[in-house]
Motif scaffolding. Structure first.
Motif, PDB file in Angstrom:
ATOM      1  N   LEU A 275      10.562   5.766  -2.890  1.00  0.00           N
ATOM      2  CA  LEU A 275      10.816   7.313  -3.164  1.00  0.00           C
ATOM      3  C   LEU A 275      11.055   8.103  -2.059  1.00  0.00           C
ATOM      4  CD1 LEU A 275       9.112   7.584  -6.681  1.00  0.00           C
ATOM      5  CD2 LEU A 275      11.409   6.654  -6.304  1.00  0.00           C
ATOM      6  N   ALA A 276      11.761   7.817  -1.188  1.00  0.00           N
ATOM      7  CA  ALA A 276      11.729   8.506   0.083  1.00  0.00           C
ATOM      8  C   ALA A 276      12.187   9.886  -0.226  1.00  0.00           C
ATOM      9  CB  ALA A 276      12.749   7.802   1.493  1.00  0.00           C
ATOM     10  N   PHE A 277      11.298  10.971   0.561  1.00  0.00           N
ATOM     11  CA  PHE A 277      11.717  12.401   0.653  1.00  0.00           C
ATOM     12  C   PHE A 277      12.983  12.592   1.168  1.00  0.00           C
ATOM     13  CE2 PHE A 277       7.017  13.248   1.055  1.00  0.00           C
ATOM     14  CZ  PHE A 277       6.587  12.494   0.032  1.00  0.00           C
ATOM     15  N   GLY A 278      13.646  11.944   2.021  1.00  0.00           N
ATOM     16  CA  GLY A 278      14.725  12.261   2.741  1.00  0.00           C
ATOM     17  C   GLY A 278      14.872  11.332   4.118  1.00  0.00           C
ATOM     18  N   PRO A 279      15.853  11.732   5.105  1.00  0.00           N
ATOM     19  CA  PRO A 279      15.924  10.982   5.973  1.00  0.00           C
ATOM     20  C   PRO A 279      14.652  11.356   7.245  1.00  0.00           C
ATOM     21  CG  PRO A 279      17.438  12.926   6.246  1.00  0.00           C
ATOM     22  CD  PRO A 279      16.806  12.796   4.731  1.00  0.00           C
ATOM     23  N   ARG A 280      14.027  12.357   6.985  1.00  0.00           N
ATOM     24  CA  ARG A 280      12.921  12.680   7.950  1.00  0.00           C
ATOM     25  C   ARG A 280      11.756  11.816   7.448  1.00  0.00           C
ATOM     26  NH1 ARG A 280       8.598  16.207   7.415  1.00  0.00           N
ATOM     27  NH2 ARG A 280       7.663  16.684   9.186  1.00  0.00           N
ATOM     28  N   GLY A 281      11.203  10.920   8.418  1.00  0.00           N
ATOM     29  CA  GLY A 281      10.348  10.175   8.081  1.00  0.00           C
ATOM     30  C   GLY A 281      10.457   8.711   7.108  1.00  0.00           C
ATOM     31  N   TYR A 282      11.825   8.489   7.054  1.00  0.00           N
ATOM     32  CA  TYR A 282      12.118   7.591   6.214  1.00  0.00           C
ATOM     33  C   TYR A 282      11.685   6.212   6.286  1.00  0.00           C
ATOM     34  CZ  TYR A 282      15.349   4.713   3.242  1.00  0.00           C
ATOM     35  OH  TYR A 282      15.445   3.640   2.300  1.00  0.00           O
ATOM     36  N   GLU A 283      11.731   5.893   7.412  1.00  0.00           N
ATOM     37  CA  GLU A 283      11.065   4.494   7.734  1.00  0.00           C
ATOM     38  C   GLU A 283       9.724   4.223   7.397  1.00  0.00           C
ATOM     39  OE1 GLU A 283       9.887   3.575  11.951  1.00  0.00           O
ATOM     40  OE2 GLU A 283      10.344   5.656  12.430  1.00  0.00           O
ATOM     41  N   PHE A 284       8.871   5.425   7.429  1.00  0.00           N
ATOM     42  CA  PHE A 284       7.380   5.334   6.914  1.00  0.00           C
ATOM     43  C   PHE A 284       7.276   5.363   5.426  1.00  0.00           C
ATOM     44  CE2 PHE A 284       7.470   7.769  10.799  1.00  0.00           C
ATOM     45  CZ  PHE A 284       6.606   6.750  11.891  1.00  0.00           C
ATOM     46  N   SER A 285       8.265   5.568   4.611  1.00  0.00           N
ATOM     47  CA  SER A 285       8.175   5.297   3.423  1.00  0.00           C
ATOM     48  C   SER A 285       8.326   3.826   2.824  1.00  0.00           C
ATOM     49  CB  SER A 285       9.401   6.211   2.486  1.00  0.00           C
ATOM     50  OG  SER A 285      10.665   5.532   2.842  1.00  0.00           O
ATOM     51  N   THR A 286       8.772   2.931   3.529  1.00  0.00           N
ATOM     52  CA  THR A 286       9.017   1.612   3.333  1.00  0.00           C
ATOM     53  C   THR A 286       7.503   0.860   3.546  1.00  0.00           C
ATOM     54  OG1 THR A 286       9.274   0.847   5.716  1.00  0.00           O
ATOM     55  CG2 THR A 286      11.271   1.431   4.585  1.00  0.00           C
ATOM     56  N   ALA A 287       7.382  -0.236   2.790  1.00  0.00           N
ATOM     57  CA  ALA A 287       6.273  -0.783   2.541  1.00  0.00           C
ATOM     58  C   ALA A 287       5.893  -2.205   3.463  1.00  0.00           C
ATOM     59  CB  ALA A 287       6.167  -1.351   1.048  1.00  0.00           C
ATOM     60  N   ARG A 288       6.652  -1.878   4.774  1.00  0.00           N
ATOM     61  CA  ARG A 288       6.376  -3.108   5.530  1.00  0.00           C
ATOM     62  C   ARG A 288       5.015  -3.218   6.054  1.00  0.00           C
ATOM     63  NH1 ARG A 288       3.919  -2.160   9.920  1.00  0.00           N
ATOM     64  NH2 ARG A 288       4.593  -0.597  11.462  1.00  0.00           N
ATOM     65  N   ASP A 289       4.251  -2.069   6.084  1.00  0.00           N
ATOM     66  CA  ASP A 289       2.892  -2.173   6.653  1.00  0.00           C
ATOM     67  C   ASP A 289       1.691  -2.541   5.569  1.00  0.00           C
ATOM     68  OD1 ASP A 289       3.720   0.040   5.161  1.00  0.00           O
ATOM     69  OD2 ASP A 289       2.069   1.177   6.197  1.00  0.00           O
ATOM     70  N   ILE A 290       2.157  -2.839   4.401  1.00  0.00           N
ATOM     71  CA  ILE A 290       1.177  -3.169   3.376  1.00  0.00           C
ATOM     72  C   ILE A 290       0.489  -4.512   3.608  1.00  0.00           C
ATOM     73  CG2 ILE A 290       0.750  -3.558   0.875  1.00  0.00           C
ATOM     74  CD1 ILE A 290       1.266  -0.719   1.562  1.00  0.00           C
ATOM     75  N   GLY A 291       1.373  -5.606   3.729  1.00  0.00           N
ATOM     76  CA  GLY A 291       0.881  -6.831   3.837  1.00  0.00           C
ATOM     77  C   GLY A 291      -0.230  -6.942   5.201  1.00  0.00           C
ATOM     78  N   PRO A 292       0.229  -6.501   6.254  1.00  0.00           N
ATOM     79  CA  PRO A 292      -0.671  -6.482   7.597  1.00  0.00           C
ATOM     80  C   PRO A 292      -1.870  -5.604   7.114  1.00  0.00           C
ATOM     81  CG  PRO A 292       1.477  -6.005   8.156  1.00  0.00           C
ATOM     82  CD  PRO A 292       1.625  -6.202   6.949  1.00  0.00           C
ATOM     83  N   ALA A 293      -1.999  -4.442   6.474  1.00  0.00           N
ATOM     84  CA  ALA A 293      -3.093  -3.516   6.476  1.00  0.00           C
ATOM     85  C   ALA A 293      -3.853  -4.463   5.361  1.00  0.00           C
ATOM     86  CB  ALA A 293      -2.740  -2.397   5.958  1.00  0.00           C
ATOM     87  N   ALA A 294      -3.469  -4.912   4.325  1.00  0.00           N
ATOM     88  CA  ALA A 294      -4.347  -5.599   3.183  1.00  0.00           C
ATOM     89  C   ALA A 294      -4.913  -6.877   3.982  1.00  0.00           C
ATOM     90  CB  ALA A 294      -3.538  -6.119   2.061  1.00  0.00           C
ATOM     91  N   LYS A 295      -4.449  -7.453   4.789  1.00  0.00           N
ATOM     92  CA  LYS A 295      -4.973  -8.764   5.492  1.00  0.00           C
ATOM     93  C   LYS A 295      -5.988  -8.198   6.353  1.00  0.00           C
ATOM     94  CE  LYS A 295      -3.422 -13.016   8.069  1.00  0.00           C
ATOM     95  NZ  LYS A 295      -2.205 -13.667   8.425  1.00  0.00           N
ATOM     96  N   ARG A 296      -5.756  -7.261   7.005  1.00  0.00           N
ATOM     97  CA  ARG A 296      -6.632  -6.529   8.015  1.00  0.00           C
ATOM     98  C   ARG A 296      -8.172  -6.084   7.284  1.00  0.00           C
ATOM     99  NH1 ARG A 296      -4.957  -2.279  12.288  1.00  0.00           N
ATOM    100  NH2 ARG A 296      -3.483  -4.046  12.824  1.00  0.00           N
ATOM    101  N   HIS A 297      -7.854  -5.671   6.138  1.00  0.00           N
ATOM    102  CA  HIS A 297      -8.965  -5.040   5.403  1.00  0.00           C
ATOM    103  C   HIS A 297      -9.179  -5.728   4.156  1.00  0.00           C
ATOM    104  CE1 HIS A 297      -8.952  -1.707   8.272  1.00  0.00           C
ATOM    105  NE2 HIS A 297      -7.866  -1.840   8.313  1.00  0.00           N
ATOM    106  N   PRO A 298      -9.519  -7.095   4.146  1.00  0.00           N
ATOM    107  CA  PRO A 298      -9.756  -7.630   2.862  1.00  0.00           C
ATOM    108  C   PRO A 298     -10.623  -7.348   1.735  1.00  0.00           C
ATOM    109  CG  PRO A 298     -10.854  -8.661   4.648  1.00  0.00           C
ATOM    110  CD  PRO A 298      -9.999  -7.771   5.276  1.00  0.00           C
ATOM    111  N   ASP A 299     -11.503  -6.215   2.191  1.00  0.00           N
ATOM    112  CA  ASP A 299     -12.437  -5.868   1.300  1.00  0.00           C
ATOM    113  C   ASP A 299     -12.008  -4.496   0.836  1.00  0.00           C
ATOM    114  OD1 ASP A 299     -12.784  -4.505   3.717  1.00  0.00           O
ATOM    115  OD2 ASP A 299     -14.718  -3.804   3.567  1.00  0.00           O
ATOM    116  N   MET A 300     -10.932  -4.079   0.957  1.00  0.00           N
ATOM    117  CA  MET A 300     -10.383  -2.803   0.502  1.00  0.00           C
ATOM    118  C   MET A 300      -9.086  -3.139  -0.284  1.00  0.00           C
ATOM    119  SD  MET A 300     -12.031  -0.339   1.872  1.00  0.00           S
ATOM    120  CE  MET A 300     -11.038   1.083   1.795  1.00  0.00           C
ATOM    121  N   GLY A 301      -8.990  -2.245  -1.426  1.00  0.00           N
ATOM    122  CA  GLY A 301      -7.755  -2.591  -2.631  1.00  0.00           C
ATOM    123  C   GLY A 301      -6.866  -1.704  -2.003  1.00  0.00           C
TER     124      GLY A 301
END
Length: 483
Positions: A275-301
């Motif tokens: 649900l991107a707000f628009g072109p500004r910052g669009y790339e950061f709306s994608t979920a490409r970081d979720i897997g790496p962040a979750a793997k790095r912090h297994p004790d967090m949901g």
């Protein structure tokens, strides 16, 4: 029977429209959805006459929802959209027992994404007197039109006009002075609900926009003031003259934010993706970081709000090359080795794909295949869409048709799976015991008030969020996202 909340009696109990939650530009209905809505209006009129009821009385009963969903299903199938459907017995629009069997579930419904507006908040100093003016519900009759979006409206829509048992009060993007729901008002709403019923029908998120000065330190004050269920953030949000966003796995903003939450004893990160707000910052709306962040912090949901859904992407079979949409989230968790601390949330996402059963089937099928039935959370993004009852009823009736199950390997969405998605999964994430909560809720004042209200219900069947581009741009301006 006339109604002060629906004077023209043309609204349907299952809402198909272009309404946005304010985070994406409204998307007009396609021809198939417009035809489905028109067919549903005619079906409701005919069914009301057949049962000998006036239109309003028929609409507020389960028969009205059954007639609407049945008509939508026929229209979508005729348009070739047969991947999923609203499965109701033929007699459901005319026989209450049949409608109840399909639409009157007893699930523990726990909505993890609720919002409202604080009419007295600091944001109004910058927004001016016309904030929210012209929005679909701004003429609800209150002296101050912003009261139409207040905590009182939320409590009626969610706890009186829907089957929701509990919810989480979340936040919209913005800093402390531009956010229509500031943290103090959110805490006040939670405490008011708690005082009213003696239980905890509303849990509370803290808020943090790490790209803004002082936000990380502000997490401490929030945690000291209220018990927090999670910290909510928007990775695509940043100051106009600085960072345009961040990723959860970056060392400048993402990691310090997660580690501060952990230090404060808050183990859930709720993050807006898609649900991107628009072109500004669009790339950061994608979920490409979720897997790496979750793997790095297994004790967090990691609770991925909107499941990475993007209205500009038509959901189909999984595409590992996708650059936006739910498939980016799926690829991220697959490449990270399927970390079990990631949950996909359906707020706004389910409501949007209700208009297209093929997209709905692909969306739910892919999420169930990737995350499993224990890692999908129910959210509706109400109050922007009015009462969430129509989303609940549509999900109860929906299933993926056998053709799509066989072709794509999607599972059927059984009643047991729906119970998990509706609330049992979120209860586990937030450390609640549904059976114990049920015992409290059936005896509390809210339940008593709801029973009294059921004698003469007045659902508005209205949506509150922006339905046109001009309404959307006005909404964005009050949050400081546009000049």
């Amino acid at each position: 029977m006339t109604s002060p909340t629906d004077p023209d009696l043309r609204r349907l109990p299952i809402k198909l429209d272009s309404t946005s939650n304010g985070e994406f530009a409204p998307v007009a209905l396609d021809a198939a959805a417009r035809h489905a809505r028109a067919l549903a209006r005619g079906a409701v009129d005919a069914a009301a006459r057949r049962t000998g009821q006036d239109r309003r009385r028929y609409l507020v009963s389960l028969l009205g929802a059954a007639a609407t969903l049945s008509a939508l299903d026929r229209a979508f199938a005729a348009a070739g959209k047969r991947g999923g459907g609203y499965m109701l017995p033929a007699e459901a629009p005319f026989e209450l027992a049949a409608a109840q069997a399909a639409l009157a579930g007893d699930e523990f419904i726990f909505d993890v994404q609720l919002h409202h507006v604080n009419p007295q908040g600091a944001w109004r100093k910058n927004a001016g007197p016309n904030a929210f003016k012209g929005m679909p519900n701004s003429d609800c009759g209150k002296p101050d039109h912003v009261e139409c979006f207040s905590s009182g409206a939320l409590l009626k829509d969610v706890f009186l006009d829907s089957d929701t048992a509990m919810g989480v009060l979340s936040h919209v993007p913005g800093g402390a002075d531009t956010n229509p729901l500031d943290f103090e008002a959110a805490g006040a709403t939670r405490e008011a609900a708690r005082a009213l019923d003696g239980t905890e029908r509303l849990l509370l998120h803290g808020r943090c926009m790490p790209t803004l000065p002082g936000e990380l330190d502000g997490m401490d004050a929030q945690a000291a003031r209220h018990k927090l269920a999670a910290f909510k953030t928007y990775t695509q949000f940043g100051p106009r003259d600085g960072d345009s966003g961040f990723f959860l796995d970056d060392e400048r903003h993402g990691t310090p934010f997660i580690e501060r939450a952990r230090k404060l004893g808050v183990r859930n990160i709720a993050v807006h993706k898609g649900l991107a707000f628009g072109p500004r910052g669009y790339e950061f709306s994608t979920a490409r970081d979720i897997g790496p962040a979750a793997k790095r912090h297994p004790d967090m949901g990691f609770l991925v709000y909107h499941a990475g859904f993007d209205t500009g992407v038509k959901e189909g079979p999984y595409d590992p090359r996708a650059e936006a949409g739910v498939d980016v989230l799926i690829r991220s968790v697959i490449e990270a080795g399927h970390p079990r601390n990631v949950y996909a949330e359906l707020g706004s996402t389910w409501r949007f794909v209700m208009r297209d059963p093929d997209q709905a089937a692909h969306l739910m099928g892919k999420l169930l295949k990737t995350f499993g039935e224990d890692h999908i959370l129910w959210g509706t993004d109400s109050i922007w869409y009015g009462s969430p009852q129509d989303q609940i009823q549509a999900f109860r009736a929906f299933d993926i048709r056998p053709e799509f199950q066989q072709k794509y390997g999607y599972p059927a969405i059984t009643p047991a799976i729906k119970r998990k998605i509706f609330g049992l999964n979120a209860a586990r994430v937030y450390g609640l015991k549904p059976d114990e909560m049920r015992k409290k809720l059936v005896k509390d004042p809210v339940q008593k008030r709801k029973a009294e209200y059921a004698n003469d219900p007045q659902p508005s069947f209205a949506t509150y969020g922006p339905r046109t581009r001009s309404e959307f741009l006005a909404f964005r301006r009050i949050q400081g996202e546009l000049p």
